[in-house]
Scaffold this motif. Structure first.
Motif, PDB file in Angstrom:
ATOM      1  N   ILE A 159      37.600  41.079  40.806  1.00 34.51           N
ATOM      2  CA  ILE A 159      37.096  39.710  40.820  1.00 34.51           C
ATOM      3  C   ILE A 159      35.905  39.658  41.765  1.00 34.51           C
ATOM      4  CG2 ILE A 159      39.353  38.681  40.350  1.00 34.51           C
ATOM      5  CD1 ILE A 159      39.442  37.889  43.324  1.00 34.51           C
ATOM      6  N   ASP A 160      35.112  38.637  41.625  1.00 33.22           N
ATOM      7  CA  ASP A 160      33.984  38.417  42.520  1.00 33.22           C
ATOM      8  C   ASP A 160      33.774  36.918  42.650  1.00 33.22           C
ATOM      9  OD1 ASP A 160      31.936  38.958  44.212  1.00 33.22           O
ATOM     10  OD2 ASP A 160      30.815  40.204  42.817  1.00 33.22           O
ATOM     11  N   LEU A 161      33.108  36.521  43.705  1.00 34.76           N
ATOM     12  CA  LEU A 161      32.805  35.118  43.900  1.00 34.76           C
ATOM     13  C   LEU A 161      31.645  34.696  43.005  1.00 34.76           C
ATOM     14  CD1 LEU A 161      33.046  35.102  47.779  1.00 34.76           C
ATOM     15  CD2 LEU A 161      34.404  33.607  46.304  1.00 34.76           C
ATOM     16  N   THR A 162      31.729  33.492  42.460  1.00 38.32           N
ATOM     17  CA  THR A 162      30.577  32.910  41.796  1.00 38.32           C
ATOM     18  C   THR A 162      29.575  32.489  42.874  1.00 38.32           C
ATOM     19  OG1 THR A 162      31.475  30.673  41.887  1.00 38.32           O
ATOM     20  CG2 THR A 162      32.073  32.006  39.957  1.00 38.32           C
TER      21      THR A 162
ATOM     22  N   HIS B 126      39.438  39.135  50.704  1.00 38.89           N
ATOM     23  CA  HIS B 126      39.914  40.413  50.164  1.00 38.89           C
ATOM     24  C   HIS B 126      39.313  40.745  48.801  1.00 38.89           C
ATOM     25  CE1 HIS B 126      42.942  41.064  53.244  1.00 38.89           C
ATOM     26  NE2 HIS B 126      43.421  39.854  53.055  1.00 38.89           N
ATOM     27  N   LEU B 127      38.798  39.713  48.109  1.00 34.19           N
ATOM     28  CA  LEU B 127      38.422  39.847  46.698  1.00 34.19           C
ATOM     29  C   LEU B 127      39.576  40.459  45.908  1.00 34.19           C
ATOM     30  CD1 LEU B 127      34.653  40.878  46.793  1.00 34.19           C
ATOM     31  CD2 LEU B 127      35.659  38.662  46.233  1.00 34.19           C
ATOM     32  N   SER B 128      40.765  39.906  46.183  1.00 33.85           N
ATOM     33  CA  SER B 128      41.985  40.396  45.528  1.00 33.85           C
ATOM     34  C   SER B 128      43.059  39.328  45.625  1.00 33.85           C
ATOM     35  CB  SER B 128      42.465  41.681  46.203  1.00 33.85           C
ATOM     36  OG  SER B 128      43.771  42.021  45.772  1.00 33.85           O
ATOM     37  N   PHE B 129      43.622  38.937  44.480  1.00 29.04           N
ATOM     38  CA  PHE B 129      44.736  37.991  44.485  1.00 29.04           C
ATOM     39  C   PHE B 129      45.988  38.662  45.035  1.00 29.04           C
ATOM     40  CE2 PHE B 129      41.936  35.794  41.579  1.00 29.04           C
ATOM     41  CZ  PHE B 129      42.220  34.458  41.792  1.00 29.04           C
ATOM     42  N   ILE B 130      46.146  39.956  44.755  1.00 27.96           N
ATOM     43  CA  ILE B 130      47.335  40.677  45.210  1.00 27.96           C
ATOM     44  C   ILE B 130      47.369  40.761  46.734  1.00 27.96           C
ATOM     45  CG2 ILE B 130      48.517  42.906  45.195  1.00 27.96           C
ATOM     46  CD1 ILE B 130      47.471  43.340  42.370  1.00 27.96           C
ATOM     47  N   LYS B 131      46.252  41.168  47.348  1.00 27.21           N
ATOM     48  CA  LYS B 131      46.208  41.296  48.801  1.00 27.21           C
ATOM     49  C   LYS B 131      46.331  39.946  49.492  1.00 27.21           C
ATOM     50  CE  LYS B 131      43.589  45.611  48.899  1.00 27.21           C
ATOM     51  NZ  LYS B 131      42.330  46.293  49.312  1.00 27.21           N
ATOM     52  N   ALA B 132      45.762  38.914  48.882  1.00 27.39           N
ATOM     53  CA  ALA B 132      45.889  37.574  49.452  1.00 27.39           C
ATOM     54  C   ALA B 132      47.341  37.114  49.424  1.00 27.39           C
ATOM     55  CB  ALA B 132      45.000  36.595  48.678  1.00 27.39           C
ATOM     56  N   ALA B 133      48.032  37.400  48.331  1.00 26.63           N
ATOM     57  CA  ALA B 133      49.447  37.019  48.225  1.00 26.63           C
ATOM     58  C   ALA B 133      50.284  37.754  49.264  1.00 26.63           C
ATOM     59  CB  ALA B 133      49.954  37.329  46.813  1.00 26.63           C
ATOM     60  N   GLU B 134      50.000  39.045  49.479  1.00 27.55           N
ATOM     61  CA  GLU B 134      50.728  39.809  50.487  1.00 27.55           C
ATOM     62  C   GLU B 134      50.479  39.246  51.885  1.00 27.55           C
ATOM     63  OE1 GLU B 134      49.298  43.749  49.921  1.00 27.55           O
ATOM     64  OE2 GLU B 134      50.575  44.166  48.173  1.00 27.55           O
ATOM     65  N   GLU B 135      49.252  38.884  52.181  1.00 30.45           N
ATOM     66  CA  GLU B 135      48.920  38.349  53.502  1.00 30.45           C
ATOM     67  C   GLU B 135      49.620  37.023  53.768  1.00 30.45           C
ATOM     68  OE1 GLU B 135      45.008  36.254  55.345  1.00 30.45           O
ATOM     69  OE2 GLU B 135      44.722  38.352  54.762  1.00 30.45           O
TER      70      GLU B 135
END
Length: 290
Positions: free
Chosen positions: A62-65, A22-31
């Motif tokens: 955010i983005d991946l290293t 998701h490139l998102s902590f919020i969306k990952a938490a919801e999932e």
């Protein structure tokens, strides 16, 4: 060496995979039905275990290293295989999967929707959710799983493959043509650039400078306005085929259909696509130009 010595906690891997997708902590938490703080804690734990950062954290994104990108590409297929094996053993390998597709409403209405039953019959376990919008859906950020875009390609931070070219020719209603098309107006869909008319006029050496233009919200409205005799639309052959057969629209000028770089593109993240996205991509390739 024992296998478990090199395996990080499963929750940390699940958290990392969801955030990377998701490139998102919020969306990952919801999932995952946990708090954002819990997701952040698990990702931090994984980064400590690997002794290097996996994400670049900015103010609003955010983005991946590079290391995180490589790690995601390695662990995502493995986690998908574990999930598939678990579903198979439980006997629910046909558990519904939602595939979110961003696209223009005109393409969804005039071309995709009449054909979608074929995909549903081939893949009944995949539930397709169409998310129409004039604005381009953010594929790289996980806003949708994939997108279908119209244009010439070249979008940043995504993979794009043209699956269907488009033939263009100006069209209008028979009554409008009978009155004369020399004064227009040209009916245009909202776009960053009216590349259809630019490319067509350059190919046919037609000066459009004296034609007024009318900007409409999307291509569905453009077609209906042309049918109602309000002006000249750039006819996208795949989308107006029925209107041409009915005689509701006719060619406005005596010029051959124009085929260039313009077409419909399947757009996916730079990350490996999901199994559902791959199924949809294959189906699109199979039915393109039908």
């Amino acid at each position: 060496m024992e296998l478990h010595q090199d395996l990080p906690p499963l929750m940390a891997l699940r958290a990392f995979e969801a955030v990377a997708r998701h490139l998102s902590f919020i969306k990952a938490a919801e999932e995952l039905s946990v708090t954002q703080s819990a997701i952040s804690h698990q990702v931090h734990k994984l980064e400590q275990s690997l002794n290097q950062p996996l994400f670049i954290r900015r103010t609003r994104a955010i983005d991946l290293t590079p290391a995180g990108e490589r790690y995601y590409r390695k662990i995502q297929p493995a986690l998908a295989s574990i999930a598939a094996a678990t579903r198979e053993l439980r006997g629910d390998e046909q558990q519904p999967i939602t595939l979110r597709i961003g696209l223009l409403a005109s393409f969804g209405t005039l071309w995709l929707a009449p054909r979608l039953a074929g995909f549903n019959a081939r893949h009944p376990q995949i539930h397709v959710e169409l998310l129409p919008s004039v604005q381009l859906a953010d594929v790289s950020a996980g806003e949708v799983d994939l997108a279908i875009r119209y244009g010439k390609g070249g979008w940043p931070r995504v993979q794009a493959r043209r699956f269907m070219a488009e033939k263009l020719t100006p069209v209008c209603s028979p009554a409008f043509k009978a009155q004369g098309v020399d004064k227009g107006p040209l009916l245009m869909a909202k776009s960053h650039q009216p590349f259809e008319w630019i490319d067509w006029s350059a190919r046919n050496a037609v000066d459009l400078a004296h034609y007024p233009s009318v900007m409409l919200h999307d291509y569905n409205i453009v077609v209906e306005a042309a049918v109602a005799g309000q002006g000249i639309a750039m006819g996208r052959q795949h989308l107006i085929e029925r209107r041409l057969k009915e005689g509701a629209l006719v060619e406005a000028f005596d010029t051959p259909p124009f085929t260039g770089e313009i077409g419909y593109w399947l757009v996916t993240p730079e990350r490996p696509p999901s199994d559902a996205a791959q199924c949809f991509a294959q189906w699109l390739s199979d039915i393109a130009d039908t």
